[in-house]
Design a protein around this motif. Sequence first.
Motif, short mmCIF file in Angstrom:
data_model
loop_
_atom_site.label_atom_id
_atom_site.label_comp_id
_atom_site.label_asym_id
_atom_site.label_seq_id
_atom_site.Cartn_x
_atom_site.Cartn_y
_atom_site.Cartn_z
N GLY A 1 0.80 -1.23 0.00
CA GLY A 1 0.00 0.00 0.00
C GLY A 1 0.83 1.27 0.00
O GLY A 1 0.76 2.07 -0.95
N ARG B 1 1.38 4.01 -3.07
CA ARG B 1 0.95 5.41 -2.95
C ARG B 1 2.11 6.35 -3.27
O ARG B 1 1.96 7.33 -3.99
CB ARG B 1 0.39 5.68 -1.54
CG ARG B 1 -1.05 5.17 -1.39
CD ARG B 1 -1.70 5.66 -0.11
NE ARG B 1 -1.18 4.97 1.08
CZ ARG B 1 -1.54 3.74 1.46
NH1 ARG B 1 -2.41 3.05 0.73
NH2 ARG B 1 -1.04 3.20 2.55
N TRP C 1 -1.60 -1.52 -14.32
CA TRP C 1 -0.97 -2.69 -13.66
C TRP C 1 -1.13 -3.97 -14.49
O TRP C 1 -2.06 -4.11 -15.29
CB TRP C 1 -1.55 -2.91 -12.27
CG TRP C 1 -3.04 -3.06 -12.21
CD1 TRP C 1 -3.93 -2.06 -11.88
CD2 TRP C 1 -3.84 -4.22 -12.50
NE1 TRP C 1 -5.22 -2.54 -11.96
CE2 TRP C 1 -5.19 -3.86 -12.33
CE3 TRP C 1 -3.55 -5.53 -12.89
CZ2 TRP C 1 -6.25 -4.75 -12.54
CZ3 TRP C 1 -4.60 -6.43 -13.10
CH2 TRP C 1 -5.93 -6.04 -12.92
N ARG D 1 -4.93 -6.72 -4.50
CA ARG D 1 -5.99 -5.71 -4.28
C ARG D 1 -5.39 -4.31 -4.15
O ARG D 1 -5.93 -3.34 -4.69
CB ARG D 1 -6.81 -6.07 -3.03
CG ARG D 1 -7.91 -7.09 -3.32
CD ARG D 1 -8.92 -7.14 -2.18
NE ARG D 1 -8.34 -7.72 -0.97
CZ ARG D 1 -8.37 -9.04 -0.68
NH1 ARG D 1 -8.97 -9.87 -1.49
NH2 ARG D 1 -7.83 -9.47 0.43
N GLU D 2 -4.25 -4.22 -3.44
CA GLU D 2 -3.60 -2.91 -3.30
C GLU D 2 -3.18 -2.38 -4.67
O GLU D 2 -3.31 -1.19 -4.95
CB GLU D 2 -2.34 -3.02 -2.40
CG GLU D 2 -2.63 -3.30 -0.94
CD GLU D 2 -3.21 -2.09 -0.21
OE1 GLU D 2 -3.27 -0.99 -0.77
OE2 GLU D 2 -3.63 -2.28 0.95
N LYS E 1 2.68 6.42 -7.02
CA LYS E 1 1.69 7.28 -7.72
C LYS E 1 2.10 8.75 -7.57
O LYS E 1 2.09 9.51 -8.55
CB LYS E 1 0.31 7.01 -7.10
CG LYS E 1 -0.81 7.81 -7.69
CD LYS E 1 -1.27 7.24 -9.01
CE LYS E 1 -2.44 8.05 -9.57
NZ LYS E 1 -2.50 7.98 -11.01
N GLU F 1 -4.52 -3.13 -7.60
CA GLU F 1 -5.71 -2.77 -8.39
C GLU F 1 -6.24 -1.38 -8.03
O GLU F 1 -6.74 -0.67 -8.87
CB GLU F 1 -6.82 -3.81 -8.18
CG GLU F 1 -6.60 -5.07 -9.00
CD GLU F 1 -7.56 -6.20 -8.64
OE1 GLU F 1 -7.82 -7.04 -9.51
OE2 GLU F 1 -8.03 -6.25 -7.47
N LYS F 2 -6.12 -1.03 -6.75
CA LYS F 2 -6.67 0.28 -6.35
C LYS F 2 -5.62 1.39 -6.34
O LYS F 2 -5.89 2.49 -5.88
CB LYS F 2 -7.40 0.17 -5.02
CG LYS F 2 -6.53 -0.13 -3.83
CD LYS F 2 -7.38 -0.17 -2.56
CE LYS F 2 -6.48 -0.05 -1.35
NZ LYS F 2 -7.01 -0.52 -0.10
N SER F 3 -4.42 1.08 -6.88
CA SER F 3 -3.32 2.05 -6.80
C SER F 3 -3.48 3.23 -7.75
O SER F 3 -2.84 4.26 -7.58
CB SER F 3 -1.99 1.36 -7.12
OG SER F 3 -1.97 0.94 -8.49
N GLY F 4 -4.33 3.07 -8.79
CA GLY F 4 -4.44 4.13 -9.79
C GLY F 4 -3.34 4.05 -10.83
O GLY F 4 -3.30 4.85 -11.77
#
Length: 276
Positions: free
Chosen positions: A72, A76, A123, A114-115, A79, A117-120
Amino acid sequence: MTGATGNVGRHVVGQLLAAGAAVRALTRDPAAARLPAEAEVVGGDLTRPETVEPALKDVSALFLFPSPGTAGPVLRAAKEHGVRRVVLLSSSAVEYSTEGADNAIVAYHKEIEREVEKSGLEWTFVRPGAFAVNSLQWAPQIRADGVVRGPYAEAEMAPIHERDIADVAARLLLTDGHAGAKYVLTGPESLTQAEQARRIGEAVGRPVRYEELAPEVAREQMIRDQVPAEFADMLLDFQAGLVGVPADVTATVEEVTGRPARTLDEWAADHAADFR
Ligand SMILES: NC(=O)c1ccc[n+]([C@@H]2O[C@H](COP(=O)([O-])OP(=O)(O)OC[C@H]3O[C@@H](n4cnc5c(N)ncnc54)[C@H](OP(=O)(O)O)[C@@H]3O)[C@@H](O)[C@H]2O)c1
């Protein structure tokens, strides 16, 4: 490149450099990294994200090694630094898992996926099955008397050469068209553990056979060898489920790289010296 000094990552670094890319390689111990001089080797520990952050500056694509519970904050920071693409080393165990019955290995790979996929970030998941390199754990026994003693001789898997995983990963880092893909990678044939041992013997130039131990004896041995009991049970459960079941074989290595996956014979020839 995280995981740059690992079985897979080391070859990814080589492939990226060969393609003319600039590579920054993260390791907890730069002095021990033994990476090519063309790579920029930097110190950092995924479990301490603040040590990874400086390495993300000016990076366009990130190879992420799945270190439990660390993705996570690293993603972040990636990004924030303008990283566009992440290629995650995951596991085919995720593909074949049953919701609600995940072992610890499946659970942490799922959590990291999952982390991601939601990283923006854009991937791609690389989900390899059993690594051929796992059989290096047999090397001391093969060197000693050519007999591998272990559980479930007839458990089948399609062992994959670490170079094939690396070739795929390097391609995904460098080329477009793979966003959102979850690639399951395997070697080209399903082989029992007994057959894998025999093939390694052929490459080494002397007979090797697999002598099956009862699961409870194998468990005791693993625990004597400092394997945590929970992990030993997980491994035994996993192998029990593979007995007599031909492993799935995918064509993904060839589809992504244009070359068929390397055979176990090729892997054993590359590693013969490790067993002598
Ligand atoms: N073995 C299998 O059959 C199999 C099957 C499917 C998926 N997988 C996946 O593949 C992984 C193993 O890949 P591999 O064999 O290439 O790795 P490996 O040879 O075990 O090397 C581990 C790599 O991860 C890095 N690393 C570990 N913890 C770190 C941390 N806290 N901070 C920074 N770097 C860290 C190490 O770097 P430094 O030591 O240089 O810091 C090293 O480069 C497994 O963990 C699993 O996720 C394995």
